[in-house]
Design an enzyme around this catalytic site. Structure first.
Site, PDB file in Angstrom:
ATOM      1  N   ASP A   1       0.814  -1.221   0.000  1.00 19.72           N
ATOM      2  CA  ASP A   1       0.000   0.000   0.000  1.00 19.72           C
ATOM      3  C   ASP A   1       0.846   1.270   0.000  1.00 19.72           C
ATOM      4  OD1 ASP A   1      -2.271  -1.655   0.266  1.00 19.72           O
ATOM      5  OD2 ASP A   1      -2.014  -1.680   2.433  1.00 19.72           O
TER       6      ASP A   1
ATOM      7  N   LYS B   1       2.292   2.214  -4.995  1.00 23.24           N
ATOM      8  CA  LYS B   1       2.986   1.703  -6.191  1.00 23.24           C
ATOM      9  C   LYS B   1       2.156   1.914  -7.445  1.00 23.24           C
ATOM     10  CE  LYS B   1       3.272  -2.415  -4.474  1.00 23.24           C
ATOM     11  NZ  LYS B   1       2.731  -2.137  -3.146  1.00 23.24           N
TER      12      LYS B   1
ATOM     13  N   ALA C   1      -3.920  -7.871  -3.981  1.00 23.17           N
ATOM     14  CA  ALA C   1      -3.380  -6.543  -4.286  1.00 23.17           C
ATOM     15  C   ALA C   1      -4.499  -5.625  -4.747  1.00 23.17           C
ATOM     16  CB  ALA C   1      -2.338  -6.654  -5.392  1.00 23.17           C
ATOM     17  N   GLY C   2      -4.271  -4.350  -4.610  1.00 22.87           N
ATOM     18  CA  GLY C   2      -5.246  -3.391  -5.115  1.00 22.87           C
ATOM     19  C   GLY C   2      -4.517  -2.122  -5.478  1.00 22.87           C
ATOM     20  N   HIS C   3      -4.637  -1.720  -6.711  1.00 28.51           N
ATOM     21  CA  HIS C   3      -3.994  -0.488  -7.158  1.00 28.51           C
ATOM     22  C   HIS C   3      -5.079   0.536  -7.467  1.00 28.51           C
ATOM     23  CE1 HIS C   3      -0.048  -2.450  -8.714  1.00 28.51           C
ATOM     24  NE2 HIS C   3      -0.079  -2.280  -7.409  1.00 28.51           N
TER      25      HIS C   3
ATOM     26  N   GLN D   1       2.116  -5.927  -3.167  1.00 26.01           N
ATOM     27  CA  GLN D   1       2.449  -5.992  -1.745  1.00 26.01           C
ATOM     28  C   GLN D   1       3.787  -5.279  -1.479  1.00 26.01           C
ATOM     29  OE1 GLN D   1       1.345  -9.409  -3.060  1.00 26.01           O
ATOM     30  NE2 GLN D   1      -0.642  -8.491  -2.740  1.00 26.01           N
TER      31      GLN D   1
ATOM     32  N   GLY E   1     -11.105  -2.894   2.173  1.00 24.78           N
ATOM     33  CA  GLY E   1     -11.698  -1.735   2.858  1.00 24.78           C
ATOM     34  C   GLY E   1     -11.260  -1.636   4.319  1.00 24.78           C
TER      35      GLY E   1
ATOM     36  N   ARG F   1      -9.265  -0.771   7.703  1.00 24.01           N
ATOM     37  CA  ARG F   1      -8.523   0.394   8.147  1.00 24.01           C
ATOM     38  C   ARG F   1      -7.053  -0.005   8.279  1.00 24.01           C
ATOM     39  NH1 ARG F   1     -10.707   4.761  11.118  1.00 24.01           N
ATOM     40  NH2 ARG F   1      -9.064   5.950  12.150  1.00 24.01           N
ATOM     41  N   ARG F   2      -6.175   0.792   7.705  1.00 20.84           N
ATOM     42  CA  ARG F   2      -4.749   0.468   7.815  1.00 20.84           C
ATOM     43  C   ARG F   2      -4.199   1.011   9.133  1.00 20.84           C
ATOM     44  NH1 ARG F   2      -3.993   2.723   1.845  1.00 20.84           N
ATOM     45  NH2 ARG F   2      -4.801   0.937   0.711  1.00 20.84           N
TER      46      ARG F   2
ATOM     47  N   LEU G   1       3.698  12.580   0.778  1.00 29.79           N
ATOM     48  CA  LEU G   1       4.375  13.569   1.629  1.00 29.79           C
ATOM     49  C   LEU G   1       3.359  14.590   2.149  1.00 29.79           C
ATOM     50  CD1 LEU G   1       7.240  14.547   2.596  1.00 29.79           C
ATOM     51  CD2 LEU G   1       7.121  16.199   0.725  1.00 29.79           C
ATOM     52  N   ASP G   2       2.391  14.923   1.308  1.00 31.68           N
ATOM     53  CA  ASP G   2       1.389  15.945   1.665  1.00 31.68           C
ATOM     54  C   ASP G   2       0.571  15.577   2.897  1.00 31.68           C
ATOM     55  OD1 ASP G   2       0.484  13.927  -0.286  1.00 31.68           O
ATOM     56  OD2 ASP G   2      -1.483  14.813   0.088  1.00 31.68           O
TER      57      ASP G   2
ATOM     58  N   SER H   1       5.751  12.090  -4.354  1.00 28.17           N
ATOM     59  CA  SER H   1       4.342  12.176  -4.733  1.00 28.17           C
ATOM     60  C   SER H   1       3.567  12.949  -3.670  1.00 28.17           C
ATOM     61  CB  SER H   1       3.791  10.757  -4.899  1.00 28.17           C
ATOM     62  OG  SER H   1       2.396  10.805  -4.969  1.00 28.17           O
ATOM     63  N   LEU H   2       2.713  13.862  -4.159  1.00 21.88           N
ATOM     64  CA  LEU H   2       1.999  14.769  -3.246  1.00 21.88           C
ATOM     65  C   LEU H   2       0.501  14.728  -3.473  1.00 21.88           C
ATOM     66  CD1 LEU H   2       4.495  17.321  -4.458  1.00 21.88           C
ATOM     67  CD2 LEU H   2       4.440  16.770  -2.050  1.00 21.88           C
TER      68      LEU H   2
HETATM   69  P1  IMP Z   1      -2.847 -12.669   1.957  1.00 28.37           P
HETATM   70  O1  IMP Z   1      -1.905 -12.154   0.949  1.00 28.37           O
HETATM   71  O2  IMP Z   1      -4.303 -12.398   1.642  1.00 28.37           O
HETATM   72  O3  IMP Z   1      -2.612 -14.097   2.308  1.00 28.37           O
HETATM   73  O4  IMP Z   1      -2.599 -11.847   3.323  1.00 28.37           O
HETATM   74  C1  IMP Z   1      -1.379 -11.978   4.060  1.00 28.37           C
HETATM   75  C2  IMP Z   1      -0.968 -10.648   4.666  1.00 28.37           C
HETATM   76  O5  IMP Z   1      -0.592  -9.767   3.640  1.00 28.37           O
HETATM   77  C3  IMP Z   1      -2.082  -9.930   5.443  1.00 28.37           C
HETATM   78  O6  IMP Z   1      -1.493  -9.229   6.511  1.00 28.37           O
HETATM   79  C4  IMP Z   1      -2.634  -8.957   4.427  1.00 28.37           C
HETATM   80  O7  IMP Z   1      -3.237  -7.838   5.052  1.00 28.37           O
HETATM   81  C5  IMP Z   1      -1.365  -8.571   3.707  1.00 28.37           C
HETATM   82  N1  IMP Z   1      -1.593  -8.113   2.334  1.00 28.37           N
HETATM   83  C6  IMP Z   1      -1.855  -8.871   1.262  1.00 28.37           C
HETATM   84  N2  IMP Z   1      -1.968  -8.110   0.158  1.00 28.37           N
HETATM   85  C7  IMP Z   1      -1.758  -6.858   0.546  1.00 28.37           C
HETATM   86  C8  IMP Z   1      -1.694  -5.606  -0.166  1.00 28.37           C
HETATM   87  O8  IMP Z   1      -1.847  -5.522  -1.388  1.00 28.37           O
HETATM   88  N3  IMP Z   1      -1.427  -4.523   0.600  1.00 28.37           N
HETATM   89  C9  IMP Z   1      -1.193  -4.587   1.925  1.00 28.37           C
HETATM   90  N4  IMP Z   1      -1.238  -5.720   2.617  1.00 28.37           N
HETATM   91  C10 IMP Z   1      -1.505  -6.852   1.936  1.00 28.37           C
END
Ligand code: IMP
Length: 470
Positions: A37, A40, A63-65, A247, A325, A327-328, A355-356, A436-437
């Site tokens: 996160d 990237k 992953a999520g971009h 990741q 979704g 919370r980080r 940075l912002d 990146s800002l």
């Molecule tokens: P998994 O990849 O779903 O097996 O999750 C394993 C660990 O990696 C967990 O702590 C997830 O929150 C973390 N994780 C997996 N993919 C991402 C990502 O794209 N961003 C941040 N954390 C991730």
């Protein structure tokens, strides 16, 4: 601000570095230098402008971009963000795991938005996430109780486990309708024993799974290719290849905070294994790191903030997962991890994002070392038990208390923001190439384009650029 100009001549540039000779561009790997996160998506989207081919090499729909272009937000899980450039080939490499249902949803979304996907290729050797993988991922997390990993529940671990156990289904298996039927009948029945006996879950009907995956196979067939060969052809034609990690370094199965990791290799080395290219084909490695740190899921996080500053970073930075979704967790920048990422990935430079988000902060802390059992260390401990006992040793820097979102050059930055960046570069011991800002493409300071031109340097601790190599 002066940038030391080092123009490579055939005399002073290394013969092995083909980008200096026949091709002014380079083949680069972009990796996450923290726990994922890091932003990237935006950096690879920016760099994709210079790339002819963009390749995903590991991970799956965990992953999520998020890419924002002209106020339009694209959320992609599997398809490289390079898809937004019509002349850039996008490859989903053999080291990824593909959930066909999600991939098809992404294809449909792009179709609806008028984005062409005719330049997408999927490796025939990539493994496929099946319904039982998702079920087992979620059920095993529940079973783990206090020991849970906090996975995304998308079946990633079980898909990779089957790959290692040699019971996996690959894209090429789906392409053979008769073979697939036989293989799936056996595999689904085998998995049903685990679902029912171990997890007390309902069994799956093999014929239903076959029917569902046949539809997916037909839809994906036009995209399937020998991607290792495609990448090699591109390399031989001196096309510019961008390897996009998912990741982050600390989630790497071998080098991350095991067991709180994902099941693949997001580190730069994973790019070779996960695409079928040799290490000599890679010219540089770019790390992406936030100006602070976030983490999703369980596991130790020395600089985590449990106070209102943590809440403020989360809210200001909109720190909620693209995929789940969730919370980080938020904390200060951790330079011990930064240095570790430089070492493990062989980073040439860093892109610092968000940075912002620190614009309003009075005082900013950076973790420069850990205190472990009465000793101070600047090195990342690979022993997970030791890591959970690490306390951060902080250096405090003054905030700049001013908006940076409109800055487009280093000179535009408030002096204290520039000092903060210089400090990060010096403590992590790598130059900063991009700042990146904001989410938009133009909300960026390109100190030095890390793809074009010679390997020269960028922002170093003294604020001037210095040659990295000539
Ligand atoms: P998994 O990849 O779903 O097996 O999750 C394993 C660990 O990696 C967990 O702590 C997830 O929150 C973390 N994780 C997996 N993919 C991402 C990502 O794209 N961003 C941040 N954390 C991730």
């Amino acid at each position: 601000m002066r940038l030391t100009e080092v123009s490579p001549t055939t005399d002073n540039c290394c013969l092995l570095n083909r980008c200096f000779l026949n091709n002014p561009l380079a083949n680069v790997v972009v990796i996450g230098a923290q726990w994922g996160d890091e932003g990237k998506g935006k950096i690879t989207d920016l760099l994709s402008r210079s790339a002819d081919v963009v390749v995903r090499y590991q991970g799956g729909v965990n992953a999520g971009h998020t890419v924002v272009v002209n106020d339009q937000t694209f959320k992609l899980h599997l398809i490289p963000s390079g898809i937004l450039y019509p002349n850039t080939d996008c490859i989903i490499g053999s080291g990824t795991v593909i959930d066909p249902k999600v991939l098809i949803e992404e294809l449909d979304m792009l179709d609806k938005l008028g984005v062409s996907t005719s330049h997408l290729f999927i490796s025939e050797s990539a493994h496929v996430t099946m319904p039982y993988h998702r079920m087992i991922d979620q059920a095993s997390e529940e079973r783990r109780g206090d020991h849970k990993i906090g996975t995304t529940g998308r079946g990633i671990g079980p898909t990779y486990a089957d790959k290692s156990e040699r019971t996996g289904i690959r894209i090429l298996d789906l392409m053979d309708p008769e073979g697939m039927k036989k293989q799936l009948r056996w595999t689904v029945n085998y998995k049903n024993v685990i679902l029912e006996k171990l997890y007390n879950l309902p069994h799956l009907d093999p014929e239903e799974v076959i029917a569902e995956y046949q539809v997916y196979a037909d839809r994906l067939r036009p995209f399937v290719a020998d991607c290792s060969l495609k990448i090699y052809d591109a390399y031989q034609q001196h096309r510019n290849i961008l390897f996009e990690g998912a990741q982050g370094t600390l989630l790497d199965l071998d080098h991350g905070t095991y067991p709180y990791v994902t099941s693949s290799n997001p580190v730069a080395g994973g790019a070779c294994v996960g695409t079928g290219v040799g290490p000599t084909m890679i010219d540089r490695v770019i790390g992406v790191a936030k100006a602070y740190t976030t983490r999703v899921g369980e596991g130790p996080f020395p600089t985590e903030l449990h106070d209102e500053m943590g809440v403020a970073l989360c809210e200001r930075g909109a720190e909620f997962g693209t995929t789940t979704g969730r919370r980080r967790r938020c904390g200060w920048f951790d330079a011990v991890i930064g240095r570790y990422a430089v070492r493990i990935n062989g980073l040439d430079c860093l892109a610092v994002t968000k940075l912002d988000i620190l614009d309003e902060v009075d005082e900013i802390k950076v973790c420069v070392a850990y205190e472990i059992d009465g000793h101070e260390s600047k090195d990342f401990p690979t022993n997970a038990r030791q890591f959970s006992r690490c306390n951060p040793v902080y250096k405090t820097l003054p905030g700049w208390k001013q908006s940076t979102i409109h800055c487009r050059t280093l000179e535009d930055l408030p002096p204290k923001a520039l000092d903060y960046l210089k400090f990060l570069a010096s403590i992590v011991e790598v130059p900063i190439a991009i700042v990146s800002l904001g989410a938009e493409r133009d909300e960026t300071i390109i100190v030095e384009d890390p793809i074009h031109g010679p390997k020269r340097a960028l922002l170093y601790s003294n604020g001037e650029s210095q040659a990295m190599s000539a």
